[in-house]
Motif scaffolding. Structure first.
Motif, mmCIF file in Angstrom:
data_model
loop_
_atom_site.group_PDB
_atom_site.id
_atom_site.type_symbol
_atom_site.label_atom_id
_atom_site.label_comp_id
_atom_site.label_asym_id
_atom_site.label_seq_id
_atom_site.Cartn_x
_atom_site.Cartn_y
_atom_site.Cartn_z
ATOM 1 N N PRO A 50 1.184 -0.821 0.409
ATOM 2 C CA PRO A 50 0.018 -0.040 0.273
ATOM 3 C C PRO A 50 1.030 1.037 -0.689
ATOM 4 C CG PRO A 50 -0.245 -0.888 2.782
ATOM 5 C CD PRO A 50 0.883 -1.774 1.643
ATOM 6 N N PRO A 51 0.703 2.607 -0.723
ATOM 7 C CA PRO A 51 0.648 3.660 -0.349
ATOM 8 C C PRO A 51 1.474 3.556 1.315
ATOM 9 C CG PRO A 51 -1.366 4.232 -0.903
ATOM 10 C CD PRO A 51 -1.106 2.499 -0.664
ATOM 11 N N ALA A 52 2.070 4.158 1.606
ATOM 12 C CA ALA A 52 3.040 5.557 2.353
ATOM 13 C C ALA A 52 4.128 6.108 2.240
ATOM 14 C CB ALA A 52 3.856 3.909 3.647
ATOM 15 N N ALA A 53 4.261 6.888 3.531
ATOM 16 C CA ALA A 53 5.030 7.982 3.152
ATOM 17 C C ALA A 53 6.226 8.391 3.102
ATOM 18 C CB ALA A 53 4.450 9.212 4.858
ATOM 19 N N GLU A 54 7.243 6.539 3.498
ATOM 20 C CA GLU A 54 8.092 6.131 3.543
ATOM 21 C C GLU A 54 8.008 4.238 3.461
ATOM 22 O OE1 GLU A 54 12.367 5.485 5.507
ATOM 23 O OE2 GLU A 54 10.558 6.893 6.994
ATOM 24 N N THR A 55 9.471 4.002 2.476
ATOM 25 C CA THR A 55 9.058 1.999 1.662
ATOM 26 C C THR A 55 9.979 2.060 1.815
ATOM 27 O OG1 THR A 55 6.728 2.818 0.701
ATOM 28 C CG2 THR A 55 7.819 0.538 0.351
ATOM 29 N N ILE A 56 10.663 0.984 2.424
ATOM 30 C CA ILE A 56 11.450 0.572 2.629
ATOM 31 C C ILE A 56 11.702 -0.574 1.865
ATOM 32 C CG2 ILE A 56 13.005 -0.795 4.235
ATOM 33 C CD1 ILE A 56 12.324 1.053 6.455
ATOM 34 N N ASP A 57 12.420 -1.367 0.681
ATOM 35 C CA ASP A 57 12.695 -1.889 0.145
ATOM 36 C C ASP A 57 13.187 -3.772 1.116
ATOM 37 O OD1 ASP A 57 12.507 -3.730 -2.033
ATOM 38 O OD2 ASP A 57 14.247 -3.021 -2.943
ATOM 39 N N ALA A 58 12.588 -4.158 1.343
ATOM 40 C CA ALA A 58 13.234 -5.830 1.648
ATOM 41 C C ALA A 58 13.432 -6.326 0.698
ATOM 42 C CB ALA A 58 12.542 -6.128 3.395
ATOM 43 N N SER A 59 13.676 -6.502 -0.417
ATOM 44 C CA SER A 59 14.115 -7.340 -1.032
ATOM 45 C C SER A 59 14.843 -8.365 -0.894
ATOM 46 C CB SER A 59 14.120 -6.888 -3.078
ATOM 47 O OG SER A 59 12.727 -6.070 -3.156
ATOM 48 N N ARG A 60 15.144 -9.598 -1.723
ATOM 49 C CA ARG A 60 15.943 -10.570 -1.165
ATOM 50 C C ARG A 60 16.279 -10.126 0.437
ATOM 51 N NH1 ARG A 60 20.658 -9.750 -5.297
ATOM 52 N NH2 ARG A 60 21.491 -11.563 -4.134
ATOM 53 N N CYS A 61 15.585 -10.246 1.208
ATOM 54 C CA CYS A 61 15.827 -10.154 2.481
ATOM 55 C C CYS A 61 14.364 -10.630 4.217
ATOM 56 C CB CYS A 61 15.731 -8.770 3.444
ATOM 57 S SG CYS A 61 16.936 -7.217 2.471
ATOM 58 N N LEU A 62 14.903 -11.978 4.655
ATOM 59 C CA LEU A 62 14.408 -12.191 5.481
ATOM 60 C C LEU A 62 13.424 -10.953 6.466
ATOM 61 C CD1 LEU A 62 12.724 -14.884 7.004
ATOM 62 C CD2 LEU A 62 14.780 -14.875 8.696
#
Length: 458
Positions: A50-62
């Motif tokens: 969903p939309p957010a003021a800030e997004t952190i990409d956790a691709s390839r992460c647990l």
């Protein structure tokens, strides 16, 4: 899949290889996301975030819940790897260090707490307790000093107002000038709860009461502390059944094993969590579980002091809420929750068989087990709507994780060592890309070395 919040969230952690929620269903979400609003988890799901003021990409992460540290002595990182204690078991180790520790004051406690909690944050810890039982006369308000350090760093903190009342002249281990009488201790405990204990959901600071151990306090203080905790509705903590010396002392001094002593002093209740719990027998394990007692498992400390291997598989099966602790930095000489989780996994395999100790078991101990010890289940230690926004993000990339494609949770503990990539507390990052979000780290480390040299006299 998953329903996003009606309005944009403050923060979304998105596209995780896996989100290990450690919720009641133990869901693991591939391509998962977590939304955090006003410090609490507002939604979870998979696929498009969903939309957010800030997004952190956790691709390839647990992504896991923030880890919960249930036993520590933060001031002890001023005396790590101190040569006279490195070859001693518990009692000799303590007697080697007490002469140094009597020199701590509010300045050294603030700096050591800040550095120690920063070290924990770098290992994915978002909530830590501390067993501050040493209060030398004239040292200042040590509990407030470490609470201020935790607040400045931004980590959730559940310290304990510890105590010692039985000195060497009374048959205990600590020197005379670091103990106090029972009435003085109880007054300080009540004051600490009144000043610092926040009962609200998601509180950043709570306080428990924690006489150090059966060999450093009177039996009367144990009884009266349990009565005070009941009256004030706070939790209880102490060292328990740590090694064979502990057992021998209890039998010689109290005429019973530590378990019976816990019962006769009013401590065998669901508001108690004990540290170590290495030596209970089969019957005592059942009694601990029936009473709802929690246990902080401190594997590295138990190994380095040759105390033994806590029977955590059996304790968990009996209903004991087993959490994880790094213990004092002078015993483990390291404060990595990731390392302790791995050690817990390995020792469970060694004691109970290869199938007994899994990475998921260790993750549970490091998260929801710790929440149970602190009486905060459903609040910390799991990723579910309404819980606090405390999150650890672990990168599963690089040579260490080559070939680890089948199971990200097992890979997390089997393929390290590893540190956290991001640590988020109440929706705010305190570690990003493996670095502390603070410009005070070098300043604190410099002060820490100066204070350590002063205390050690080098």
């Amino acid at each position: 899949m998953g329903s996003g919040p009606a309005t944009p969230a403050d923060l979304v952690v998105a596209h995780a290889r896996s989100v290990a929620t450690v919720d009641n269903e133990r869901r693991e979400l591939s391509d998962g996301w977590i939304a955090i609003t006003d410090g609490l988890i507002s939604a979870l799901g998979t696929g498009k975030p969903p939309p957010a003021a800030e997004t952190i990409d956790a691709s390839r992460c647990l992504v896991t819940p923030g880890l919960v540290n249930t036993h520590h002595h933060l001031y002890q990182n001023l005396t790590r790897a101190y040569p006279p204690m490195t070859d001693k078991p518990l009692f000799g180790w303590l007697q080697s260090l007490y002469p140094l520790w009597r020199s701590i004051d509010s300045e050294s406690v603030y700096v050591s707490a800040w550095v120690g909690l920063a070290e924990l944050a770098l290992s994915g810890c978002t909530t830590s307790t501390d067993h501050l039982y040493l209060h030398p006369r004239g040292a200042g308000d040590l509990l407030t000093a470490e609470i201020e350090a935790a607040r400045d760093l931004g980590i959730r903190f559940h310290p304990t107002r510890g105590s010692m009342s039985l000195s060497e002249k009374d048959g205990g281990l600590p020197p005379d000038d670091v103990v106090a009488d029972d009435d003085e201790i109880l007054a300080a405990c009540e004051d600490a709860v009144a000043r610092h204990h926040d009962r609200s959901f998601g509180a950043m600071t709570r306080v428990a009461l924690a006489p150090c151990s059966p060999f450093s306090v009177t039996e009367d203080l144990m009884v009266r502390t349990a009565e005070m905790a009941e009256r004030l509705d706070v939790r209880l903590h102490t060292h328990f059944a740590e090694n064979a010396e502990d057992d021998e002392f209890s039998i010689a001094t109290f005429g019973c094993r530590p378990m019976e002593y816990l019962e006769r002093t009013g401590w065998c209740s669901d508001r108690t969590w004990v540290a170590h719990c290495v030596m209970p027998n089969d019957d005592e394990i059942v009694r601990l579980g029936a009473a709802g007692v929690g246990a902080a498992h401190c594997p590295s400390s138990n190994l380095i002091l040759a105390s033994g291997i806590s029977p955590i598989v059996d304790l968990r099966a009996a209903g004991v809420k087993v959490g994880l602790g790094v213990d004092g930095s002078s015993s483990a000489d390291s404060a990595s929750m990731w390392l302790e989780a791995r050690q817990a996994m390995l020792l469970a395999k060694l004691r109970n068989g290869a199938s007994a100790g899994t990475a998921r078991m260790a993750l549970e101990v490091a998260t929801v087990g710790g929440a149970g010890c602190l009486g905060r289940e459903g609040e910390i230690g799991s990723l579910q709507v309404g819980a606090v926004g405390d999150v650890a993000i672990w990168s599963l990339t690089g040579p260490s994780f080559a070939g680890a494609v089948a199971d990200p949770v097992e890979a997390w503990l089997r393929c390290g060592p590893t540190g956290v990539r991001d640590t988020i507390v109440h929706g705010r990052a305190i570690v990003r890309d493996g670095m502390l979000v603070s410009d005070r780290l070098e300043e604190m480390l410099g002060e820490h070395d100066v204070l350590s040299r002063r205390i050690q006299g080098v």
